[in-house]
Structures are given as C-alpha cells and as structure tokens.
Motif scaffolding. Structure first.
Motif, PDB file in Angstrom:
ATOM      1  N   VAL A  16       0.845  -1.195   0.000  1.00 41.70           N
ATOM      2  CA  VAL A  16       0.000   0.000   0.000  1.00 41.70           C
ATOM      3  C   VAL A  16       0.882   1.246   0.000  1.00 41.70           C
ATOM      4  N   ALA A  17       0.578   2.190  -0.896  1.00 45.98           N
ATOM      5  CA  ALA A  17       1.360   3.419  -1.022  1.00 45.98           C
ATOM      6  C   ALA A  17       0.420   4.608  -1.072  1.00 45.98           C
ATOM      7  N   ALA A  18       0.956   5.766  -0.691  1.00 43.69           N
ATOM      8  CA  ALA A  18       0.160   6.998  -0.673  1.00 43.69           C
ATOM      9  C   ALA A  18       0.917   8.098  -1.381  1.00 43.69           C
ATOM     10  N   THR A  19       0.189   8.922  -2.133  1.00 45.31           N
ATOM     11  CA  THR A  19       0.756  10.079  -2.815  1.00 45.31           C
ATOM     12  C   THR A  19       0.007  11.325  -2.352  1.00 45.31           C
ATOM     13  N   PRO A  20       0.705  12.329  -1.776  1.00 49.42           N
ATOM     14  CA  PRO A  20       0.009  13.539  -1.334  1.00 49.42           C
ATOM     15  C   PRO A  20      -0.446  14.378  -2.517  1.00 49.42           C
ATOM     16  N   LEU A  21      -1.606  14.988  -2.386  1.00 48.17           N
ATOM     17  CA  LEU A  21      -2.156  15.887  -3.381  1.00 48.17           C
ATOM     18  C   LEU A  21      -2.183  17.304  -2.808  1.00 48.17           C
ATOM     19  N   ARG A  22      -2.636  18.267  -3.602  1.00 46.86           N
ATOM     20  CA  ARG A  22      -2.665  19.654  -3.143  1.00 46.86           C
ATOM     21  C   ARG A  22      -3.523  19.801  -1.887  1.00 46.86           C
ATOM     22  N   ALA A  23      -4.668  19.158  -1.884  1.00 47.38           N
ATOM     23  CA  ALA A  23      -5.544  19.197  -0.713  1.00 47.38           C
ATOM     24  C   ALA A  23      -6.169  17.832  -0.508  1.00 47.38           C
ATOM     25  N   GLY A  24      -5.336  16.816  -0.520  1.00 43.86           N
ATOM     26  CA  GLY A  24      -5.876  15.483  -0.371  1.00 43.86           C
ATOM     27  C   GLY A  24      -4.790  14.426  -0.381  1.00 43.86           C
ATOM     28  N   LEU A  25      -5.207  13.189  -0.712  1.00 41.35           N
ATOM     29  CA  LEU A  25      -4.328  12.033  -0.630  1.00 41.35           C
ATOM     30  C   LEU A  25      -4.846  10.953  -1.570  1.00 41.35           C
ATOM     31  N   HIS A  26      -3.933  10.322  -2.293  1.00 40.31           N
ATOM     32  CA  HIS A  26      -4.293   9.189  -3.152  1.00 40.31           C
ATOM     33  C   HIS A  26      -3.651   7.938  -2.584  1.00 40.31           C
ATOM     34  N   LEU A  27      -4.468   6.936  -2.249  1.00 40.17           N
ATOM     35  CA  LEU A  27      -4.011   5.676  -1.662  1.00 40.17           C
ATOM     36  C   LEU A  27      -4.261   4.551  -2.659  1.00 40.17           C
ATOM     37  N   ARG A  28      -3.329   3.651  -2.777  1.00 41.39           N
ATOM     38  CA  ARG A  28      -3.454   2.550  -3.733  1.00 41.39           C
ATOM     39  C   ARG A  28      -2.809   1.286  -3.171  1.00 41.39           C
ATOM     40  N   GLY A  29      -3.412   0.179  -3.520  1.00 41.90           N
ATOM     41  CA  GLY A  29      -2.897  -1.121  -3.116  1.00 41.90           C
ATOM     42  C   GLY A  29      -2.983  -2.105  -4.259  1.00 41.90           C
ATOM     43  N   ARG A  30      -2.909  -3.385  -3.934  1.00 42.34           N
ATOM     44  CA  ARG A  30      -2.893  -4.422  -4.967  1.00 42.34           C
ATOM     45  C   ARG A  30      -4.218  -4.497  -5.705  1.00 42.34           C
ATOM     46  N   ASP A  31      -5.336  -4.428  -4.994  1.00 45.54           N
ATOM     47  CA  ASP A  31      -6.645  -4.626  -5.611  1.00 45.54           C
ATOM     48  C   ASP A  31      -7.577  -3.438  -5.484  1.00 45.54           C
ATOM     49  N   GLY A  32      -7.119  -2.327  -4.941  1.00 52.84           N
ATOM     50  CA  GLY A  32      -8.020  -1.197  -4.776  1.00 52.84           C
ATOM     51  C   GLY A  32      -7.261   0.102  -4.608  1.00 52.84           C
ATOM     52  N   SER A  33      -7.968   1.202  -4.785  1.00 51.70           N
ATOM     53  CA  SER A  33      -7.383   2.533  -4.607  1.00 51.70           C
ATOM     54  C   SER A  33      -8.500   3.500  -4.259  1.00 51.70           C
ATOM     55  N   VAL A  34      -8.127   4.617  -3.657  1.00 48.84           N
ATOM     56  CA  VAL A  34      -9.094   5.633  -3.282  1.00 48.84           C
ATOM     57  C   VAL A  34      -8.384   6.978  -3.250  1.00 48.84           C
ATOM     58  N   THR A  35      -9.079   8.026  -3.672  1.00 46.83           N
ATOM     59  CA  THR A  35      -8.570   9.393  -3.618  1.00 46.83           C
ATOM     60  C   THR A  35      -9.432  10.189  -2.661  1.00 46.83           C
ATOM     61  N   LEU A  36      -8.803  10.774  -1.650  1.00 47.37           N
ATOM     62  CA  LEU A  36      -9.482  11.579  -0.638  1.00 47.37           C
ATOM     63  C   LEU A  36      -9.079  13.038  -0.847  1.00 47.37           C
ATOM     64  N   GLU A  37     -10.054  13.926  -0.878  1.00 54.19           N
ATOM     65  CA  GLU A  37      -9.788  15.343  -1.110  1.00 54.19           C
ATOM     66  C   GLU A  37     -10.606  16.181  -0.145  1.00 54.19           C
ATOM     67  N   GLY A  38     -10.185  17.456  -0.004  1.00 56.00           N
ATOM     68  CA  GLY A  38     -10.958  18.386   0.803  1.00 56.00           C
ATOM     69  C   GLY A  38     -10.248  18.935   2.008  1.00 56.00           C
ATOM     70  N   SER A  39      -9.008  18.491   2.279  1.00 55.09           N
ATOM     71  CA  SER A  39      -8.286  18.992   3.447  1.00 55.09           C
ATOM     72  C   SER A  39      -6.788  18.877   3.203  1.00 55.09           C
ATOM     73  N   ARG A  40      -6.061  19.956   3.543  1.00 54.63           N
ATOM     74  CA  ARG A  40      -4.606  19.920   3.443  1.00 54.63           C
ATOM     75  C   ARG A  40      -3.974  19.110   4.574  1.00 54.63           C
ATOM     76  N   ALA A  41      -4.774  18.747   5.554  1.00 50.87           N
ATOM     77  CA  ALA A  41      -4.249  17.973   6.684  1.00 50.87           C
ATOM     78  C   ALA A  41      -4.229  16.473   6.418  1.00 50.87           C
ATOM     79  N   LEU A  42      -4.763  16.029   5.282  1.00 52.88           N
ATOM     80  CA  LEU A  42      -4.821  14.586   5.014  1.00 52.88           C
ATOM     81  C   LEU A  42      -3.447  13.923   4.976  1.00 52.88           C
ATOM     82  N   PRO A  43      -2.426  14.503   4.323  1.00 54.27           N
ATOM     83  CA  PRO A  43      -1.104  13.851   4.380  1.00 54.27           C
ATOM     84  C   PRO A  43      -0.571  13.709   5.802  1.00 54.27           C
ATOM     85  N   ALA A  44      -0.791  14.735   6.653  1.00 57.09           N
ATOM     86  CA  ALA A  44      -0.336  14.630   8.039  1.00 57.09           C
ATOM     87  C   ALA A  44      -1.121  13.562   8.791  1.00 57.09           C
ATOM     88  N   LEU A  45      -2.422  13.490   8.554  1.00 51.44           N
ATOM     89  CA  LEU A  45      -3.219  12.431   9.161  1.00 51.44           C
ATOM     90  C   LEU A  45      -2.729  11.060   8.727  1.00 51.44           C
TER      91      LEU A  45
END
Length: 424
Positions: A16-45
C-alpha cells in the motif's frame, strides 16, 4: 480472537502506497485505490495513521515523513483517523492479522480477506507434488514456485504418470490441479478433486496434443515451463486458502460463471489465456447449468462449446455465405457440412449450434437454448417428419359468423364467414 486470546491487529496490506495531493491524498494497493480530497491535513493524518498501522518506511511518496503538528490525543484528530481507517477498510487496503506468532506470507497479506485464516488453511495440509520424475523440469519448477510462496511442498514419484504431466494437491478438503507440457505449449487445469484431476488433464491433453515425452523438450522452453509452474502454484494455493480462482470468470466474457477454465499456453508465439472447459467428465455431484436467461447467455454458451482450443464442435460462422434474404451460418459436422438460416446472424448461429450438438449426440436428441426452445424444435421436427410420411397436418377451421382478426399491422380484419353480409 487469536489462540492466545488477543484480538487481531489491523494492519496495512503490503504494497500500500500513498501520494500527497494539493488538498488530499491518493491511496493505492494491490486490488483497490481511493482518492481523498478536501483537506490539506490529510497527508499529516496519513503519517499518524501509517505509524499506527505499521506502514512500510516508503509508504508516503513525494513527501518527507512529518507529523504536521497534529496531536493524536485530540478528539478531532482521533475522529479523523477513524474515518480514514474506515475508508481504508472499504477499499481493501487494510486487513486483520493475528496478534503475535508468525506473520502470513506477503502474497497472502496482500490479497486474502483474512490472511491469518488463509495461512492456517495452507499450513494444515501442505501441497503434495506428484510426477513420474520429481526432478523433471516442470515438476522442479512447480516445487520452486511453491517454495517462493512460503510453502514447503512434498515431492512424490508416481511412475504411471506421463513424463510431461505434474499433479499437485493441497488443503482440507483436498483440491488438486494438473500442469502439462504439450508439443505446442502446455496447460493448467482448474482446481478440482484429486480423484478427477487426472481425468481432466488427460482429456485436455487429448484435445491439445499429447503431453511431451522428452524432458529435453521441456528444458528447451524454460520460460513456458516457468509460466505453467507459476500458474499451477497460484491456482492450487488460492483454492486451498479459499481465495478466488485467478481465472476470473466474472470478468472474462469468454468464460462461464461457476464452470471450470483451463489455462492454455502456446510456445510460438508465446502467449497464454484461460479457456472455458465444458468437455470434461461431469461429476455426479456437479449441478447442471440452469436454462439460459436470454439470447446473449445462450450465445455465450455456444462460444464455450465451440472454443477453438477446447470446444466440442466447430463454431458456426457466416463465412462467405450470402446473408440476404436470410442470414446463414455453416459449420462442419460428422454428418457433413451443416448450413442453418434465420432472420438474423446470431439466430442463425444458434440454430446451427443446436443442430450440430444434436448430431454430436447421435441425432436423436433435441437441443435448444432452453426448455421452451427445445420443445419448439421438437415440435417442428415432428411436423416435418409427418409431412415426409404424408401424414396430413391438422388445420384450424373458422367458426361460422366469426371474423378472424389480422395482426396489428394497420390493416383491416378479414372478411366475415360465408353467408354474412358486410355492412355498407
């Protein structure tokens, strides 16, 4: 709960890996992925949560590991972390691992819903690889593939097997697969019972060409041998651990759901694909397929029966036949060339396939896309047979004084019976 009474630990799956976005986070794994947006605090979380879930050091790509000034004891931070964990669960990026003890193999941790239970199932009945010579290239490659998966297989010699055929069984209840090298490539059968796997393998080999008798021919195609061994190990371990079969019948339109598929590999050009397997010996406990729900499902079954590598008879095709005024499809049969016509090309293919299947069964049986279709074909056959014998076909007579309406095509009803005057 684990054997020691401790609750399972929630951990990130391997890879599982994560890539920070301008105001969000993109998470990806072997069989799934999700992009979370709406807060600059997501990478810190994410950094806080990754520490809690045992992430790999390089999980967050493109940014240094910084806590971001967030306090895990803050109720708002705790609520945000719980919400982020729920998103990870929903997209299969975390799993429950047994607390303490040996960690499951990385491939199980990355793919199984319950890696601990899957690892326990494999440990309960390790694989047994059977071949005429366990040191032959294909058998040795299969043993190496199982070792790389973190499993310790047992090798057994069985002299009655052909030199190019290898069988492997594992699990409780046991399941088995077979891999074979043929003159033009090779195959891996679908997981089934150990009592049936050899019959399936021999039937597949008979359709593709007999298994290779010379071990030197196997050594000449090391890449193909490795592919077959890896596919056999994967199918066996997935079946024994309760994981979905790699064939993926739900995603491949060429395969039939709830029916076995065989991996067929070719040496030149090098390629491999899963093919539907409908010609094998049926087990007494195997449920029969229900009637096709629609024409598309019936044609999908026709495609499986006429598969160019493992099918039962040749596929009906239009070829160079004229398609007007009626669509035509033709195929060779044991009784000679067969040509069928229908208003549409797909119906012509279905009609030809039904008749080809009837000839394959000896000619007396009636085959249809479903019970109603089969009964209709039987009635037409009986009517044609009666006409050939000169048996008169009963006709419906009109009753006096009653008009017979025409179909709803915009025309008028037919005239009344004799003796009834038409109104002015």
């Amino acid at each position: 709960m684990t054997a020691a009474g401790e609750p399972p630990a929630v951990r990130l799956r391997p890879g599982v890996a994560a890539t920070p976005l301008r105001a969000g986070l993109h998470l990806r794994g072997r069989d799934g992925s999700v992009t979370l947006e709406g807060s600059r605090a997501l990478p810190a979380l994410w950094n806080l949560l990754a520490d809690r879930l045992g992430a790999e050091p390089a999980t967050l790509a493109g940014a240094a590991h910084r806590p971001g000034g967030l306090d895990p004891a803050d109720p708002r931070v705790a609520t945000a972390l719980d919400g982020l964990t729920a998103q990870l669960r929903a997209h299969g990026l975390v799993a429950e691992f047994p607390a303490g003890g040996q960690a499951p193999a990385a491939w199980l941790a990355a793919s199984a819903d319950r890696p601990g239970a899957a690892a326990a199932a494999l440990a309960a009945a390790p694989p047994v690889v059977t071949a005429a010579d366990p040191d032959a290239p294909l058998a040795a490659a299969l043993l190496r593939a199982l070792h790389r998966a973190g499993i310790r297989p047992e090798a057994r010699a069985y002299g009655s097997l052909p030199p190019g055929l290898v069988m492997a069984a594992a699990g409780v209840p046991p399941v088995a697969v077979a891999a074979g090298r043929t003159a033009g490539g090779g195959f891996v059968t679908a997981p089934t019972s150990p009592e049936r796997v050899r019959a399936d393998a021999e039937a597949v080999a008979a359709r593709l060409g007999d298994t290779v008798e010379d071990p030197a021919a196997e050594r000449a195609a090391d890449g193909l041998t490795a592919l077959l061994a890896g596919a056999a190990a994967q199918r066996l371990l997935c079946a024994a651990a309760g994981l979905p079969d790699p064939a993926g019948a739900e995603e491949d339109p060429l395969l039939l759901p709830d029916r076995p598929a065989v991996l067929v590999a070719e040496a030149a050009p090098p390629r491999a694909s899963y093919r539907p397997w409908v010609a094998g010996p049926a087990a007494a406990s195997e449920p029969a397929l229900p009637a096709a729900a629609d024409l598309a499902e019936a044609l999908r079954r026709v495609a499986a029966l006429t598969d160019p590598r493992l099918g039962v008879f040749d596929a009906p095709l239009p070829g160079r036949l004229p398609q007007l005024p009626a669509a035509l499809a033709a195929c060779p049969t044991p009784a000679g060339p067969l040509v069928a016509g229908a208003p549409r090309a797909d119906l012509a293919r279905l009609t030809a396939a039904c008749r080809a299947a009837e000839l394959r069964l000896g000619g007396a049986a009636v085959v249809g896309a479903g019970p109603a279709h089969a009964r209709g074909r039987a009635l037409r056959r009986a009517a044609l047979a009666g006409a050939e014998r000169g048996t008169p076909v009963p006709r419906c007579r009109r009753r006096s004084g009653i008009a017979t309406p025409r179909p709803a095509t915009g025309g008028r009803s037919s005239t009344a019976s004799r003796g009834t005057r038409r109104p002015a």
